[in-house]
Design a protein around this motif. Sequence first.
Motif, PDB file in Angstrom:
ATOM      1  N   HIS A 171       0.806  -1.222   0.000  1.00 47.88           N
ATOM      2  CA  HIS A 171       0.000   0.000   0.000  1.00 47.88           C
ATOM      3  C   HIS A 171       0.838   1.270   0.000  1.00 47.88           C
ATOM      4  O   HIS A 171       0.393   2.311  -0.487  1.00 47.88           O
ATOM      5  CB  HIS A 171      -0.972  -0.002   1.184  1.00 47.88           C
ATOM      6  CG  HIS A 171      -0.318  -0.174   2.528  1.00 47.88           C
ATOM      7  ND1 HIS A 171       0.186   0.861   3.254  1.00 47.88           N
ATOM      8  CD2 HIS A 171      -0.112  -1.306   3.269  1.00 47.88           C
ATOM      9  CE1 HIS A 171       0.676   0.410   4.405  1.00 47.88           C
ATOM     10  NE2 HIS A 171       0.515  -0.916   4.435  1.00 47.88           N
ATOM     11  N   TYR A 172       2.071   1.231   0.538  1.00 45.33           N
ATOM     12  CA  TYR A 172       2.925   2.426   0.538  1.00 45.33           C
ATOM     13  C   TYR A 172       3.678   2.611  -0.775  1.00 45.33           C
ATOM     14  O   TYR A 172       4.337   3.624  -0.981  1.00 45.33           O
ATOM     15  CB  TYR A 172       3.922   2.365   1.695  1.00 45.33           C
ATOM     16  CG  TYR A 172       3.626   3.353   2.803  1.00 45.33           C
ATOM     17  CD1 TYR A 172       4.451   4.443   3.032  1.00 45.33           C
ATOM     18  CD2 TYR A 172       2.511   3.190   3.614  1.00 45.33           C
ATOM     19  CE1 TYR A 172       4.182   5.345   4.048  1.00 45.33           C
ATOM     20  CE2 TYR A 172       2.233   4.087   4.628  1.00 45.33           C
ATOM     21  CZ  TYR A 172       3.071   5.159   4.848  1.00 45.33           C
ATOM     22  OH  TYR A 172       2.806   6.051   5.849  1.00 45.33           O
ATOM     23  N   ARG A 174       2.359   2.852  -3.808  1.00 41.17           N
ATOM     24  CA  ARG A 174       1.583   3.725  -4.699  1.00 41.17           C
ATOM     25  C   ARG A 174       1.915   3.457  -6.167  1.00 41.17           C
ATOM     26  O   ARG A 174       2.326   4.331  -6.937  1.00 41.17           O
ATOM     27  CB  ARG A 174       1.794   5.188  -4.362  1.00 41.17           C
ATOM     28  CG  ARG A 174       1.104   5.674  -3.114  1.00 41.17           C
ATOM     29  CD  ARG A 174      -0.393   5.413  -3.124  1.00 41.17           C
ATOM     30  NE  ARG A 174      -1.070   5.935  -4.309  1.00 41.17           N
ATOM     31  CZ  ARG A 174      -1.564   7.166  -4.402  1.00 41.17           C
ATOM     32  NH1 ARG A 174      -1.462   7.999  -3.382  1.00 41.17           N
ATOM     33  NH2 ARG A 174      -2.176   7.549  -5.492  1.00 41.17           N
ATOM     34  N   ASP A 176       0.058   3.129  -8.529  1.00 36.41           N
ATOM     35  CA  ASP A 176      -0.780   3.850  -9.486  1.00 36.41           C
ATOM     36  C   ASP A 176      -0.150   5.160  -9.945  1.00 36.41           C
ATOM     37  O   ASP A 176      -0.507   5.694 -10.989  1.00 36.41           O
ATOM     38  CB  ASP A 176      -2.155   4.132  -8.863  1.00 36.41           C
ATOM     39  CG  ASP A 176      -2.052   4.853  -7.521  1.00 36.41           C
ATOM     40  OD1 ASP A 176      -1.046   4.641  -6.801  1.00 36.41           O
ATOM     41  OD2 ASP A 176      -2.966   5.641  -7.194  1.00 36.41           O
TER      42      ASP A 176
END
Length: 269
Positions: A171-172, A174, A176
């Motif tokens: 999740h850290y 990123r 995207d």
Amino acid sequence: MTNGGQTFRTFAERTLWAQGDGSTLNVFDTKVGRLGGLICWEHTMNRARQALVGLGEQIHASSWPGLSTLAGFSDTFDDQVEATTRHHALTSQSFVVIAQNPVNQQVLDVLEAALGPQEFLTTGGGWSAIIHPMTPYLAGPHTGPEEKILYATIDLEDITGVKMFVDSNGHYARGDILRLSVDDRAAVSVSRTSGNGVVPMVSGDPDFSSEPRPVTTHASACATHAPAGVTHAPAGVTHAPAGVTHASAGVTHASACATHASAVGVRGG
């Protein structure tokens, strides 16, 4: 496990060694976990560190020279080692094992016998430690010219707990908005194309095989799409004023001399 090719050499190292390639920037499965590593100031190369993170590194081997024994570095180098390795422990969520080589009197004696008095070098170095992913020390830090082995018990389940807060491969990351591209092919020093249109392979090529690869060309030089002088209608039948051409004379498709339509080609003969 790897040939130890450092991705970038520092200062005077470049007088002896060349740069490594991406094939050595890797992580390996071992009995104790997924093991990766960097050398010296490679730890300042954030993208190299993230490459190891992306491969799921759990244990990081951090190798350093005893540069604190060199004039001008005695007050700063060990601080750099500590800062970069503790930072990597947290940002990679891995256990970091640091080994810095010491400089003892025996080393100085060898250097002085070969090069003369060493006015810029002294004994010392050896800053070593084992660091938890949340950055507390599990062993050390130890410093000094004597040889010493540090021991610690690690639990890989601790990594899961750290990743609940910071997961640099999850999740850290990123993904995207942030990307990292790594070329992990082994570099080759020579690549040849032979005159008979066959590319001989070399053993360093990642696609190496015993069979040579043929060279494919898009169009041969001077090959035309239609013969010069061929018209779309019988000679003498004109659908347009004489001299109006279907395509500009000499327009090329790709290769030199390759034309879309013949020069002098007209709508009517």
